[in-house]
Design an enzyme around this catalytic site. Structure first.
Site, PDB file in Angstrom:
ATOM      1  N   GLY A 162       9.078  11.743  -1.550  1.00  0.00           N
ATOM      2  CA  GLY A 162       9.132  12.863  -2.571  1.00  0.00           C
ATOM      3  C   GLY A 162       7.999  13.439  -3.413  1.00  0.00           C
ATOM      4  O   GLY A 162       8.035  14.473  -4.107  1.00  0.00           O
ATOM      5  N   GLY A 163       6.987  12.948  -2.804  1.00  0.00           N
ATOM      6  CA  GLY A 163       5.948  13.614  -3.318  1.00  0.00           C
ATOM      7  C   GLY A 163       5.700  13.358  -4.485  1.00  0.00           C
ATOM      8  O   GLY A 163       5.052  14.164  -5.208  1.00  0.00           O
ATOM      9  N   TYR A 192       1.231  11.318  -7.807  1.00  0.00           N
ATOM     10  CA  TYR A 192      -0.360  11.760  -8.495  1.00  0.00           C
ATOM     11  C   TYR A 192      -1.110  10.929  -8.316  1.00  0.00           C
ATOM     12  O   TYR A 192      -0.591   9.985  -9.168  1.00  0.00           O
ATOM     13  CB  TYR A 192       0.090  12.609  -9.542  1.00  0.00           C
ATOM     14  CG  TYR A 192      -1.263  13.722  -9.957  1.00  0.00           C
ATOM     15  CD1 TYR A 192      -1.320  14.770  -9.028  1.00  0.00           C
ATOM     16  CD2 TYR A 192      -2.022  12.853 -11.043  1.00  0.00           C
ATOM     17  CE1 TYR A 192      -3.267  15.476  -9.573  1.00  0.00           C
ATOM     18  CE2 TYR A 192      -3.242  13.662 -11.225  1.00  0.00           C
ATOM     19  CZ  TYR A 192      -3.598  14.969 -10.030  1.00  0.00           C
ATOM     20  OH  TYR A 192      -4.415  15.612 -10.323  1.00  0.00           O
ATOM     21  N   ASN A 226      -1.732   9.078  -5.652  1.00  0.00           N
ATOM     22  CA  ASN A 226      -1.454   8.304  -4.424  1.00  0.00           C
ATOM     23  C   ASN A 226      -1.136   9.456  -2.845  1.00  0.00           C
ATOM     24  O   ASN A 226      -0.955  10.458  -3.243  1.00  0.00           O
ATOM     25  CB  ASN A 226      -0.208   7.800  -4.575  1.00  0.00           C
ATOM     26  CG  ASN A 226       0.145   7.238  -3.179  1.00  0.00           C
ATOM     27  OD1 ASN A 226       0.043   6.994  -1.996  1.00  0.00           O
ATOM     28  ND2 ASN A 226       1.230   5.898  -3.509  1.00  0.00           N
ATOM     29  N   VAL A 227      -2.719   9.041  -2.476  1.00  0.00           N
ATOM     30  CA  VAL A 227      -3.388  10.414  -1.219  1.00  0.00           C
ATOM     31  C   VAL A 227      -1.650  10.897  -0.384  1.00  0.00           C
ATOM     32  O   VAL A 227      -1.099  11.293   0.188  1.00  0.00           O
ATOM     33  CB  VAL A 227      -4.548  10.451  -0.387  1.00  0.00           C
ATOM     34  CG1 VAL A 227      -4.466  11.095   0.234  1.00  0.00           C
ATOM     35  CG2 VAL A 227      -5.268  10.281  -1.902  1.00  0.00           C
ATOM     36  N   ASN A 250       4.594  -4.269  -6.662  1.00  0.00           N
ATOM     37  CA  ASN A 250       4.806  -4.009  -8.270  1.00  0.00           C
ATOM     38  C   ASN A 250       5.426  -4.370  -9.132  1.00  0.00           C
ATOM     39  O   ASN A 250       5.627  -3.368 -10.415  1.00  0.00           O
ATOM     40  CB  ASN A 250       4.618  -2.254  -8.506  1.00  0.00           C
ATOM     41  CG  ASN A 250       3.361  -1.756  -7.635  1.00  0.00           C
ATOM     42  OD1 ASN A 250       3.475  -1.160  -6.256  1.00  0.00           O
ATOM     43  ND2 ASN A 250       2.872  -1.636  -7.938  1.00  0.00           N
ATOM     44  N   HIS A 281       9.687   7.897 -11.672  1.00  0.00           N
ATOM     45  CA  HIS A 281      10.590   6.840 -10.906  1.00  0.00           C
ATOM     46  C   HIS A 281      10.200   6.132 -10.815  1.00  0.00           C
ATOM     47  O   HIS A 281      11.238   5.336 -10.590  1.00  0.00           O
ATOM     48  CB  HIS A 281      10.380   8.334  -9.540  1.00  0.00           C
ATOM     49  CG  HIS A 281       9.293   7.271  -8.695  1.00  0.00           C
ATOM     50  ND1 HIS A 281       7.690   8.442  -9.677  1.00  0.00           N
ATOM     51  CD2 HIS A 281       9.368   6.829  -7.520  1.00  0.00           C
ATOM     52  CE1 HIS A 281       7.257   7.705  -8.330  1.00  0.00           C
ATOM     53  NE2 HIS A 281       7.353   7.169  -8.130  1.00  0.00           N
ATOM     54  N   GLU A 328       1.192  -2.494 -13.679  1.00  0.00           N
ATOM     55  CA  GLU A 328       1.772  -2.347 -12.756  1.00  0.00           C
ATOM     56  C   GLU A 328       2.189  -3.796 -11.673  1.00  0.00           C
ATOM     57  O   GLU A 328       1.934  -3.076 -10.435  1.00  0.00           O
ATOM     58  CB  GLU A 328       0.979  -1.502 -12.207  1.00  0.00           C
ATOM     59  CG  GLU A 328       0.293   0.044 -12.555  1.00  0.00           C
ATOM     60  CD  GLU A 328       1.463   0.927 -12.108  1.00  0.00           C
ATOM     61  OE1 GLU A 328       1.411   1.326 -10.969  1.00  0.00           O
ATOM     62  OE2 GLU A 328       2.088   1.914 -12.721  1.00  0.00           O
ATOM     63  N   HIS A 350      -4.157   1.516  -7.129  1.00  0.00           N
ATOM     64  CA  HIS A 350      -3.854  -0.008  -7.928  1.00  0.00           C
ATOM     65  C   HIS A 350      -5.700  -0.462  -6.859  1.00  0.00           C
ATOM     66  O   HIS A 350      -6.102  -0.161  -6.010  1.00  0.00           O
ATOM     67  CB  HIS A 350      -2.877   0.031  -7.092  1.00  0.00           C
ATOM     68  CG  HIS A 350      -1.627  -0.018  -7.325  1.00  0.00           C
ATOM     69  ND1 HIS A 350      -0.087   0.493  -6.872  1.00  0.00           N
ATOM     70  CD2 HIS A 350      -0.816   0.255  -9.033  1.00  0.00           C
ATOM     71  CE1 HIS A 350       0.702   0.777  -6.993  1.00  0.00           C
ATOM     72  NE2 HIS A 350       0.207   0.850  -8.508  1.00  0.00           N
ATOM     73  N   ASP A 360      -5.142  -2.845  -5.556  1.00  0.00           N
ATOM     74  CA  ASP A 360      -4.929  -3.763  -3.913  1.00  0.00           C
ATOM     75  C   ASP A 360      -5.116  -2.344  -2.892  1.00  0.00           C
ATOM     76  O   ASP A 360      -4.185  -3.405  -1.800  1.00  0.00           O
ATOM     77  CB  ASP A 360      -2.738  -4.650  -3.264  1.00  0.00           C
ATOM     78  CG  ASP A 360      -1.991  -3.520  -3.906  1.00  0.00           C
ATOM     79  OD1 ASP A 360      -1.512  -2.482  -3.917  1.00  0.00           O
ATOM     80  OD2 ASP A 360      -0.836  -4.136  -4.215  1.00  0.00           O
ATOM     81  N   CYS A 389       1.585  -3.934  -0.821  1.00  0.00           N
ATOM     82  CA  CYS A 389       2.471  -3.856  -1.046  1.00  0.00           C
ATOM     83  C   CYS A 389       4.308  -4.232  -1.066  1.00  0.00           C
ATOM     84  O   CYS A 389       4.662  -4.324  -2.122  1.00  0.00           O
ATOM     85  CB  CYS A 389       2.833  -1.970  -1.672  1.00  0.00           C
ATOM     86  SG  CYS A 389       1.263  -1.315  -1.131  1.00  0.00           S
TER      87      CYS A 389
END
Ligand code: SUG
EC number: 3.5.3.23
Length: 448
Positions: free
Chosen positions: A19-20, A23, A25-26, A110, A137, A174, A250, A252, A371
């Site tokens: 979903g992109g 922001y 998170n590359v 998370n 989200h 987080e 994050h 991690d 993750c």
């Protein structure tokens, strides 16, 4: 009594999509709008769980969430039947429908911060669900996360659950992605290491310029207080704001620790020497011998770390005292990272072996091996008190793969999210899952 680190992996939900939405998170941003394969994503995750179980590690599974989250859409003013809510959101506010469909709860690092009983004032294992309030989200995850964790760790004699912190940016939390525990043995008092991206109330701490710092110092301190951790058993450190601006959303993504070992990138923290000295002193007082492995930027750049997810690995202790690193396939695809890993494992140090897993479906949204798991250190009595339905076994692996094969689509694009049939498919699948995992009613559609 024997103690274990149990890894509870998030089962990827049936609406896994790109979903992109994140922001900073590359991977999430660069794969936006691609079509996804939820079935493959879930099977990749299950294959990792099975492999760790077969290597002799304790492995559990954490259920995904109800998506599309129709109740969340209703809170935003969409009304009518469930199908109408989805149809109206698709027509008037597609980004909100996409957010309400995210399968982001799969990244259970998370989900919560967990403190083992050996560290806490009342001798129980403490859980605080993460408010994840930096991204809409993800901010809708914690109520169901709390119910699922409550159903897994139900025995109040051993387990204490705290609701998510206040849902404002000052207490952005987080969960375990910015929390590491060092110890000599999982059953002995350890040192809990909280890494924050910024302070909400103290302007002396620098902050990133471009991307958001999701975890605040004040949130970490609140979690430590809720869990009853003593000052002797806590170390706080600030993430280097410049690495957040390079996509390290994050801690991690740039460091991992386990047992007495911290494996980290040279640029990960601010005031690194002071932090290492404090970790060494505090773990020393608890009978531990803190060790750190610094990966120099001359060998692996921050960009390499972000692209390969070298540090989003699982650092696991083996019976002979050596360690094993579980890394994503992307590490093999990066020449410098792969060379570093060859040198590391052949150097005669603690980390002796690297195992590679294909987690591409999750990686394309910025979620690597670490993750996908929530670590819970448990002694034998506590492990016996966990809901047995969520402990991975060969038969459970078989049942879950069949369940995925039966219910999951192998292709999902943005348009498919508006299909009211998808909601029915998901609810049918999740209803069956709660029976498989013996969770009882945890989803909004089961409760309301
Ligand atoms: O919060 N990605 C997740 C990835 C979380 C990774 N977790 C840890 N590093 N512990 C996030 O940014 C992307 C969803 C999307 O774009 O569709 C997403 O939510």
């Amino acid at each position: 009594m024997k103690s274990y680190e149990v890894n509870f992996d998030g089962l990827v939900g049936p609406t896994h999509n790109y979903g992109g939405l994140s922001y900073g998170n590359v991977a999430s941003q660069s794969n936006s709008q691609q079509s996804s394969n939820p079935k493959e994503a879930a099977l990749q995750g299950l294959a990792k769980m099975k492999a760790l179980m077969e290597m002799g590690f304790q492995q559990g599974v954490l259920a995904p969430q109800e998506r599309p989250d129709v109740a969340a859409l209703r809170r935003l003013g969409f009304s009518g039947s469930d199908a109408q809510v989805i149809e109206r959101a698709a027509k008037d506010a597609m980004p909100l429908l996409v957010a309400s469909c995210s399968a982001s709860s799969m990244w259970v690092a998370n989900a919560a911060t967990v403190s083992p009983s050996a560290d806490t004032a009342d001798g129980r294992v403490h859980f605080t669900a993460a408010n994840l309030n930096c991204k809409y989200h993800r901010s809708i995850e914690h109520p169901t996360t709390s119910r699922v964790l409550g159903a897994m760790f139900a025995d109040q004699k051993h387990f204490a659950h705290h609701a998510a912190l206040p849902a404002v940016a000052q207490f952005g939390d987080e969960g375990a992605a910015n929390h590491t525990r060092f110890c000599r043995d999982y059953g002995q008092a350890g040192v809990e290491f909280f890494v924050f991206g910024r302070s909400a109330f103290d302007t002396r701490y620098p902050a990133p310029q471009k991307y958001p710092a999701r975890q605040t110092l004040e949130a970490s301190q609140a979690v430590a207080r809720l869990h009853g951790l003593g000052d002797d058993g806590v170390v706080y450190a600030q993430q280097n704001p410049s690495v957040i601006d390079q996509g390290v959303f994050h801690n991690d993504v740039i460091a991992v620790g386990n047992g007495e070992v911290l494996f980290y990138h040279e640029d990960a923290f601010l005031e690194t020497d002071k932090m290492l000295a404090e970790l060494q002193a505090k773990l020393g007082k608890r009978g531990g011998n803190f060790q750190s492995i610094c990966v120099p930027r001359s060998q692996v750049t921050v960009e390499d770390a972000v692209r390969s997810y070298l540090f989003n690995s699982q650092l696991l202790s083996r019976a002979d005292g050596s360690m094993l690193l579980i890394v994503p396939e992307e590490c093999r695809g990066n020449e410098r990272v792969w060379q570093y890993l060859q040198d590391l494992t052949s150097s005669g140090g603690l980390i002796r072996e690297v195992k590679v897993f294909d987690l591409k479906q999750s990686m394309q949204n910025g979620g690597g091996p670490a993750c996908l798991r929530l670590r819970v250190a448990l002694n034998q009595t506590e492990l016996a008190a966990v809901n047995p339905g969520v402990i991975m076994t060969a038969p459970l692996y078989g049942t879950l793969t069949q369940w995925v094969d039966k219910h999951y689509r192998d292709r999902l694009s943005e348009n498919d999210l508006a299909d009211p049939q998808l909601l029915l498919e998901c609810r049918t699948a999740l209803d069956e899952l709660t029976q498989i995992l013996k969770l009882g009613a945890v989803y909004p559609f089961q409760i309301n």
